[in-house]
Design an enzyme around this catalytic site. Sequence first.
Site, PDB file in Angstrom:
ATOM      1  N   GLY A 251       7.264  -1.913  -0.523  1.00 19.57           N
ATOM      2  CA  GLY A 251       6.002  -1.998   0.216  1.00 19.57           C
ATOM      3  C   GLY A 251       4.830  -1.737  -0.732  1.00 19.57           C
ATOM      4  CG  HIS A 252       4.216   2.121  -2.556  1.00 20.80           C
ATOM      5  ND1 HIS A 252       5.343   2.880  -2.329  1.00 20.80           N
ATOM      6  CD2 HIS A 252       3.204   2.774  -1.941  1.00 20.80           C
ATOM      7  CE1 HIS A 252       5.024   3.950  -1.625  1.00 20.80           C
ATOM      8  NE2 HIS A 252       3.737   3.909  -1.361  1.00 20.80           N
TER       9      HIS A 252
ATOM     10  CE  LYS B  88       5.001   3.535   6.458  1.00 21.49           C
ATOM     11  NZ  LYS B  88       4.787   4.834   7.168  1.00 21.49           N
TER      12      LYS B  88
ATOM     13  CD  GLN C 140      -3.632   6.373   4.802  1.00 25.28           C
ATOM     14  OE1 GLN C 140      -3.369   7.556   4.742  1.00 25.28           O
ATOM     15  NE2 GLN C 140      -2.971   5.471   4.090  1.00 25.28           N
TER      16      GLN C 140
ATOM     17  CG  MET D 178       0.642  10.454  -0.994  1.00 25.82           C
ATOM     18  SD  MET D 178       0.521  11.859   0.115  1.00 25.82           S
ATOM     19  CE  MET D 178       1.675  11.378   1.365  1.00 25.82           C
ATOM     20  N   GLY D 179       3.421   8.335  -4.433  1.00 23.75           N
ATOM     21  CA  GLY D 179       4.647   8.163  -5.202  1.00 23.75           C
ATOM     22  C   GLY D 179       5.833   7.820  -4.334  1.00 23.75           C
ATOM     23  CB  ALA D 180       8.639   8.439  -3.050  1.00 28.39           C
ATOM     24  CG  LEU D 181       5.536   4.149  -6.489  1.00 27.93           C
ATOM     25  CD1 LEU D 181       5.024   3.482  -7.767  1.00 27.93           C
ATOM     26  CD2 LEU D 181       4.411   4.252  -5.462  1.00 27.93           C
TER      27      LEU D 181
END
Length: 283
Positions: free
Chosen positions: A36-37, A152, A156, A30-33
């Site tokens: 972790g991404h 995390k 999900q 969902m962006g705001a990378l």
Amino acid sequence: MNIYYNEKDLNSYLEHLKVNNKTIGFVPTMGALHLGHASLIEKGLQQNDIVVVSIFVNPTQFDNQEDLVKYPRTLEKDTKLLSRISKTKITVYAPTVEDIYGEHVQSTSFSYDGLEHEMEGRFRDGHFDGVGTIVKRLFEIVQPDKAYFGEKDFQQLMIVKKLVEKHHLPVQVVGCKIHREKDGLAMSSRNMRLKAEYRKAAPFIYKTLNAAKEKFGVSSANKVTKWVENQFANHELLELEYFIIANVDTLKTVKRKSNNNTYRAFIAVYADDIRLIDNIALN
Ligand code: PAF
């Protein structure tokens, strides 16, 4: 770096890759990378010829409208971070809400054999229907060989694995370890919204999880849970929503532990109006 804003353009690019037998890794975000991404993307790059990163704040998985409105949107910064990882092997897909949902922004209802009724499913109404809807749609658009999800959001990750199994989707779901800040706070796009005093307090969450893990070696799940609840009851800034010790296969709260099962502790905490989640393997 390639960036596509709609399905049609992304598809013509992906067609060309598939004709040439290139393998596609996929990291939905969902962006705001953050780093972790980046670690998911790096794993994807090691295992595939190219990696598609989707950046899409999915409205149907938010049970709280204010959270949706305030969710950070930082596309320019995100693409800069991605081009530092690779300029040639990463493709960004940043669709509009209309491209994904058409005129009806609504989720489909999914059953994940009960996994959806625990923890996040219990506290965030409709959340996993929204997640299932967007992940299935993105898998159908990108048609990746492998897709990467962080632990995390452990529930999900399990739900996505169940979605793939139940709908026979031709993709391998790869779970990746939690990436933490130096002080132990699990990396999250929401961390950037924490006010300084809350950011300073937030590592208490992982510290408490570690202490709970130690206690779980010698105490019952019930006692450990009570102990954690007390730690937060005495905390000035952090408000506990839930702490649960669950069986990793069913995600059901453990009543009596047995040596044959694997357990994990899950936590959700409010730091001001920002909701943080984390988890830890116990055995
Ligand atoms: O974990 C997330 O960021 C989101 O839930 C996901 C998987 C990108 C779906 O919107």
